[in-house]
Design an enzyme around this catalytic site. Structure first.
Site, PDB file in Angstrom:
ATOM      1  N   CYS A   1      -5.811   1.848   5.892  1.00  0.00           N
ATOM      2  CA  CYS A   1      -6.316   0.628   6.573  1.00  0.00           C
ATOM      3  C   CYS A   1      -5.621   0.424   7.890  1.00  0.00           C
ATOM      4  CB  CYS A   1      -5.970  -0.528   5.413  1.00  0.00           C
ATOM      5  SG  CYS A   1      -4.380  -1.095   5.746  1.00  0.00           S
TER       6      CYS A   1
ATOM      7  N   HIS B   1       0.904  -1.160   0.063  1.00  0.00           N
ATOM      8  CA  HIS B   1      -0.126   0.049   0.054  1.00  0.00           C
ATOM      9  C   HIS B   1       0.841   1.116  -0.064  1.00  0.00           C
ATOM     10  CE1 HIS B   1      -3.465  -2.229   1.985  1.00  0.00           C
ATOM     11  NE2 HIS B   1      -3.161  -3.079   1.068  1.00  0.00           N
TER      12      HIS B   1
ATOM     13  N   CYS C   1      -1.834   0.294   7.653  1.00  0.00           N
ATOM     14  CA  CYS C   1      -1.110   1.481   7.180  1.00  0.00           C
ATOM     15  C   CYS C   1      -1.188   2.340   8.402  1.00  0.00           C
ATOM     16  CB  CYS C   1      -1.838   2.212   5.874  1.00  0.00           C
ATOM     17  SG  CYS C   1      -1.220   1.034   4.401  1.00  0.00           S
TER      18      CYS C   1
ATOM     19  N   GLU D   1       0.447   4.081   1.481  1.00  0.00           N
ATOM     20  CA  GLU D   1       0.864   4.889   2.798  1.00  0.00           C
ATOM     21  C   GLU D   1       1.695   4.003   3.878  1.00  0.00           C
ATOM     22  OE1 GLU D   1      -3.554   4.869   1.351  1.00  0.00           O
ATOM     23  OE2 GLU D   1      -2.215   3.239   1.830  1.00  0.00           O
TER      24      GLU D   1
END
Length: 162
Positions: free
Chosen positions: A85, A55, A88, A57
């Site tokens: 999420c 991801h 993250c 992030e």
């Protein structure tokens, strides 16, 4: 409170999310901005290869921890097309990053995916505040959230046709 400067960075996040979708990935994009307004890093999702920890992030949190002193990280802002999420959000907290601004929320994404008939994720869609504390968090932004929603519709329609 979200201002014009924030909207400029969030629009870039939506562009990155669209680039991810165009590259065959899930539509998420994020940028890290210094206290002075300099874009330090930008990225989008890279989960299409099967590693669902890729991801943007998370990549930003790792990059920041390796390349910025704590004081600078605390004053930086992470802008993202979709709310972090839990993985993250935790990385953001452990890295000591500052403010988070997002275009669309996890609750919105959960609803959109339900409407599209997408099975629930194994990971619970917790709000950032349920994972980390003492972080300024702003979002969602309705007009940008609608653009993000359309990107997710495109992704899942293409998957249903395959």
């Amino acid at each position: 409170m979200i201002d014009e400067k924030d909207l400029k960075y969030l629009r870039r996040c939506v562009e990155l999310a669209e680039a991810a979708l165009d590259a065959g990935d899930e539509p998420f994009g994020s940028i890290l901005v210094s206290e002075d307004g300099e874009v330090l890093m930008e990225d989008h999702n890279h989960v299409a290869g099967g590693d669902h920890t890729q991801h943007p992030e998370f990549a930003i949190a790792r990059w920041a921890a390796q390349n910025m002193p704590l004081a600078e990280r605390q004053r930086a802002t992470v802008y993202t097309s979709g709310e972090h999420c839990p993985m993250c959000a935790a990385a953001h907290g452990w890295a000591g990053l500052g403010r988070i601004v997002y275009a669309s929320s996890s609750a919105q994404l959960t609803e959109w995916l339900r409407e599209l008939g997408v099975a629930e994720s194994r990971v619970r869609p917790l709000a950032i505040q349920e994972v980390i504390r003492d972080t300024v968090i702003d979002g969602p932004v309705p007009e940008l959230a609608e653009q993000v929603r359309e990107l997710h519709r495109k992704l899942h329609r293409s998957r249903q046709q395959s």
